[in-house]
Design an enzyme around this catalytic site. Structure first.
Site, short mmCIF file in Angstrom:
data_model
loop_
_atom_site.label_atom_id
_atom_site.label_comp_id
_atom_site.label_asym_id
_atom_site.label_seq_id
_atom_site.Cartn_x
_atom_site.Cartn_y
_atom_site.Cartn_z
CB CYS A 38 -0.89 -0.02 1.25
SG CYS A 38 -1.90 1.46 1.48
CB THR A 40 -0.21 3.17 4.40
OG1 THR A 40 -1.40 3.91 4.12
CG2 THR A 40 0.13 3.32 5.88
CG HIS A 43 3.31 7.56 3.23
ND1 HIS A 43 3.81 8.78 2.85
CD2 HIS A 43 2.14 7.41 2.56
CE1 HIS A 43 2.99 9.35 1.98
NE2 HIS A 43 1.97 8.53 1.79
CG HIS A 63 -2.92 -2.04 5.61
ND1 HIS A 63 -1.79 -1.28 5.64
CD2 HIS A 63 -3.73 -1.50 4.68
CE1 HIS A 63 -1.89 -0.30 4.77
NE2 HIS A 63 -3.06 -0.42 4.16
CD GLU A 64 -3.21 -2.64 0.12
OE1 GLU A 64 -2.83 -3.23 -0.92
OE2 GLU A 64 -3.34 -1.40 0.19
NE ARG A 200 1.00 4.59 -9.84
CZ ARG A 200 1.35 4.75 -8.58
NH1 ARG A 200 1.15 5.92 -7.97
NH2 ARG A 200 1.91 3.76 -7.91
N GLY A 263 -8.16 11.66 -0.79
CA GLY A 263 -6.80 12.18 -0.75
C GLY A 263 -6.62 13.12 0.43
#
Length: 341
Positions: A38, A40, A43, A63-64, A200, A263
């Site tokens: 992720c 996150t 980060h 967490h995924e 993207r 966001g």
């Protein structure tokens, strides 16, 4: 057991050995099959200001995921050994007003898997059984492993009625692209997504958006004219956290338009509030996923034909986790899957 952990208060993430988690009375023990990286996690890898304030060190992150139930607490009902599950990464208290009122995604005492408590980048994960979600047989492990971010996209996109509406999505990260695909799938008329990352934007085109616009090269107003739009966008999905993108969204919204914000902009972002007021705009903040209405909708969207497969661009063995993080940090990826099998 093997686990990816934030071991030091500096850039990086490390493979380490940690004890297997213990199963509480109301918990499930999950053997992890696949995990996804992720933003996150990036980060946390980068050890930015948010991470330094939030993440205790050491901490198993992630967490995924998707995995298999291999242990069940004695109070748990509704699950059996061998069930294939993913899970809600926000652990809520159950006793605050929002929890008791059925609005658990707004719990003020939320803790995060892989943020405030050990995460899924490990051979085994323990979560409360209440947070687990059984994966239907016709949904692949790869897709199940990205249900957490897909849930962010679904929660954001389905905040408002989209049938026949013109939708602007700002930010073509994986969640923004999935939100755009959801909007198109459920009946929006024009779905326009903006970014400056051509890689993207191309993923968004593969996912079927009406137009993917590189705002560094093309005017959004010109695109609106090309599509025959004369009154502005009905719905805005702000996924970027970039102040220029949000200001452009305010400029191009129709009067009475509705904006869902996932966001996270800088705390000192300045906007022209007269546009919000005189246009009568409605702005809704989005956090996580609605428990568990969003999860049921996620499964139903895939089962009804929504194809998320283009958003998964890289797959690695967990032993090659560094390659996965390098791909994510480059900006030249969609979702990156790490296999634990």
């Amino acid at each position: 057991m093997k686990a990816l952990s934030k071991l030091k208060a500096e850039e990086g993430i490390w493979m380490t050995d940690v004890p297997e988690p213990e199963v509480g009375h109301n918990d499930l023990l999950i053997k992890i099959r696949k995990t996804a990286i992720c933003g996150t996690d990036v980060h946390i890898y980068n050890w930015d200001d948010w991470s330094q304030k939030t993440i205790p060190v050491p901490m198993v992150v992630g967490h995924e995921y998707v995995g298999e139930v291999v242990g069940i607490g004695q109070e748990v009902k509704g699950f059996k050994i061998g069930d294939r599950v993913s899970g809600e990464g926000h652990i809520t208290c159950g006793h605050c007003r929002n929890c008791r009122g059925g609005r658990t995604h707004l719990c003020r005492n939320t803790t995060g898997v892989g943020v405030n408590r050990p995460g899924c980048f490990a051979e085994y994960l323990v979560i409360p059984a209440l947070n687990a979600f059984k994966i239907p047989d016709n949904i692949s492990d790869d897709l199940a492993s990205i249900f957490d971010p897909f849930g962010n996209a679904v929660h954001t996109a389905l905040s408002f009625d989209l049938v026949g509406e013109d939708v602007l999505v700002s930010g073509a990260g994986p969640i923004g692209v999935m939100a755009a695909a959801v909007a198109k799938h459920v009946g929006a008329r024009h779905v326009v997504i903006t970014d400056v990352n051509e890689y993207r934007l191309e993923l968004a085109r593969k996912m079927g958006v009406t137009r993917a616009v590189n705002v560094a090269k093309e005017s959004l107003n010109d695109v609106m004219a090309e599509l025959g739009m004369t009154e502005g966008f009905d719905v805005g999905l702000e996924m970027s956290g970039a102040p220029p993108a949000f200001c452009t969204m305010l400029d191009t919204m129709n009067h009475g338009g509705r904006i869902a914000m996932l966001g996270i902009p800088p705390s000192d972002m300045s906007i022209d509030w007269t546009k919000v007021i005189f246009k009568g705009l409605f702005i809704k903040g989005i956090y996580g996923r609605e428990m568990f209405e969003t999860w049921y909708k996620m499964a139903a969207l895939i089962q009804s034909g929504l194809d998320l497969s283009p958003i998964i661009t890289h797959r690695f063995s967990i032993d090659d986790f560094q390659k996965g993080f390098d791909a994510m940090r480059s900006g030249q990826s969609g979702k990156v899957i790490l296999s634990w099998d």
